[in-house]
Design an enzyme around this catalytic site. Sequence first.
Site, PDB file in Angstrom:
ATOM      1  N   CYS A  23       0.819  -1.210   0.000  1.00 51.29           N
ATOM      2  CA  CYS A  23       0.000   0.000   0.000  1.00 51.29           C
ATOM      3  C   CYS A  23       0.857   1.264   0.000  1.00 51.29           C
ATOM      4  O   CYS A  23       0.359   2.343  -0.310  1.00 51.29           O
ATOM      5  CB  CYS A  23      -0.887   0.042   1.249  1.00 51.29           C
TER       6      CYS A  23
ATOM      7  N   MET B 215       7.336  13.763   9.424  1.00 47.93           N
ATOM      8  CA  MET B 215       7.252  13.275  10.799  1.00 47.93           C
ATOM      9  C   MET B 215       5.879  12.637  11.039  1.00 47.93           C
ATOM     10  O   MET B 215       4.990  12.695  10.199  1.00 47.93           O
ATOM     11  CB  MET B 215       7.503  14.421  11.786  1.00 47.93           C
ATOM     12  N   ASP B 216       5.717  12.034  12.221  1.00 54.00           N
ATOM     13  CA  ASP B 216       4.478  11.311  12.501  1.00 54.00           C
ATOM     14  C   ASP B 216       3.259  12.216  12.531  1.00 54.00           C
ATOM     15  O   ASP B 216       2.167  11.819  12.129  1.00 54.00           O
ATOM     16  CB  ASP B 216       4.608  10.568  13.843  1.00 54.00           C
TER      17      ASP B 216
ATOM     18  N   ASP C 134      -4.398   9.325   8.515  1.00 53.49           N
ATOM     19  CA  ASP C 134      -3.962   8.042   7.973  1.00 53.49           C
ATOM     20  C   ASP C 134      -5.199   7.265   7.534  1.00 53.49           C
ATOM     21  O   ASP C 134      -6.286   7.459   8.072  1.00 53.49           O
ATOM     22  CB  ASP C 134      -3.195   7.235   9.028  1.00 53.49           C
TER      23      ASP C 134
ATOM     24  N   ASP D  59       0.024   8.055  15.701  1.00 54.30           N
ATOM     25  CA  ASP D  59       0.942   9.110  15.279  1.00 54.30           C
ATOM     26  C   ASP D  59       1.011  10.240  16.306  1.00 54.30           C
ATOM     27  O   ASP D  59       2.060  10.856  16.501  1.00 54.30           O
ATOM     28  CB  ASP D  59       0.523   9.667  13.918  1.00 54.30           C
TER      29      ASP D  59
ATOM     30  N   GLY E 268     -17.154  14.176  12.671  1.00 55.86           N
ATOM     31  CA  GLY E 268     -17.441  14.380  11.258  1.00 55.86           C
ATOM     32  C   GLY E 268     -16.501  13.551  10.414  1.00 55.86           C
ATOM     33  O   GLY E 268     -15.859  12.619  10.891  1.00 55.86           O
ATOM     34  N   GLY E 269     -16.427  13.898   9.122  1.00 58.01           N
ATOM     35  CA  GLY E 269     -15.551  13.174   8.228  1.00 58.01           C
ATOM     36  C   GLY E 269     -16.061  13.211   6.809  1.00 58.01           C
ATOM     37  O   GLY E 269     -16.765  14.144   6.396  1.00 58.01           O
ATOM     38  N   GLN E 270     -15.724  12.179   6.041  1.00 60.04           N
ATOM     39  CA  GLN E 270     -16.122  12.100   4.646  1.00 60.04           C
ATOM     40  C   GLN E 270     -16.356  10.642   4.281  1.00 60.04           C
ATOM     41  O   GLN E 270     -15.551   9.768   4.629  1.00 60.04           O
ATOM     42  CB  GLN E 270     -15.027  12.694   3.754  1.00 60.04           C
TER      43      GLN E 270
END
Length: 454
Positions: free
Chosen positions: A101, A140-141, A159, A182, A233-235
Amino acid sequence: MAGYGHPYVIHAANLAQQAEPVRVAHEQQQQQQVRHQQQQQQVMHQYQQQGPQDALAQAAQLELGQNPNALAIRRPFDPTAHELEANFRLTRFADLKGRGCKVPQEVLLKLLEGLQDDQNQEEHSAHFMHVPIPRIGIGMDASITPLRHSGLSLVQTTDFFYPLVEDPYMQGKIACANVLSDLYAMGVTECDNMLMLLAVSTKMTEKERDVVVPLIMRGFKDCALEAGTTVTGGQTVMNPWCTIGGVGTTICQPNEFIIPDSAVVGDVLVLTKPLGTQVALNAHQWLDQPERWNRIKLVVSEEDVRKAYQRAMDSMARLNRTASRLMHKYNAHAATDVTGFGLLGHAQALARNQKAEVGFVIHNLPVIAKMAAVGKACGNMFQLAQGNSAETSGGLLICLPREQAAAYCKDIQKVEGYQAWIIGIVEKGNRTARIIDKPRVIEVPAKEKEGELW
């Protein structure tokens, strides 16, 4: 300090000999862990089937108990219990997994050059009370961005990945734990908000979608709640491949994060989760593929593979929050989490970021039981012994002062019931990392216990 730490401190004064202090530290640490385990009795939470009413009820029912760290064996996901076909496999809704991936590390670094700030980072550093506030970005993380107000910083990470396991609920938990890891690698233990990123596969039937997607979302949400945060929320989109991930955001004061650049000669390297998750996940899928199974059946049994798969799921879904919190207590100098680029890839990235001229040398490889043998039977496919095997939601790789490392490992076992391992040293070098030619493989767990994973 723990009793087993004293001989380690004595030997660690001789770090030029490299292998000896690491070996002694690990052996003494193992003795302490055996004594600790003999004093504890792990309670196994038995699954009770109660006839779920819908997908969300089923997800709740699949919980192992109120203790998120209960060392119990999880009932395998049964598609027929959700009125799906018996041969339903979530992992078939994507063609890539693990290292496949990832854009190769050297390619990624070149691609990211265009995003790097052209001006010196120091010129952009914010100040509060005349004290500079660091700004961390590409590579960086997590990113750290100084805010305009009161010396606070915005810490963010994102991520996502494709299905790794067959259980949708566990897939959701693993995805959430992976996002949060992270933040934890930067020493940030509190997440103020999460967003969820989800792609529903166009190859799913309506029935599969209506069962699987709520389970994934419930797993993600439950893991967020376990971490003390919420999803606001989000997508969600349609896509040929199913994907799940998210964004983690927090507002921090400068003492709440640890800039991963302060390793010094004499530090030791600690790892907080075993390696081998990709090997375990692949081996489990090969149970349905006779031509693949024939390659490894001489070194591992079906029961071994099923247990390794359970261990991998348990490990990937476990938060690195305690490990992160203890980084502050034991004065960690730098850390990263071990994920898609494998132990060595992430160790090299961390070494490159150090201010001092140091190098990392890894001597020990803690691996999920029997998976080192599987990796060896597969030739060069996984490169587990070389540190190149991809991990998902892996442990933290931490640079700790040598006098603090043994106590850190003891403390994490006391708090969580899980082991951590001293795996290497920090020596003078040119900001690179390497694994010795014949690293010591540590089987995790060292002994099987009836009814327990670890």
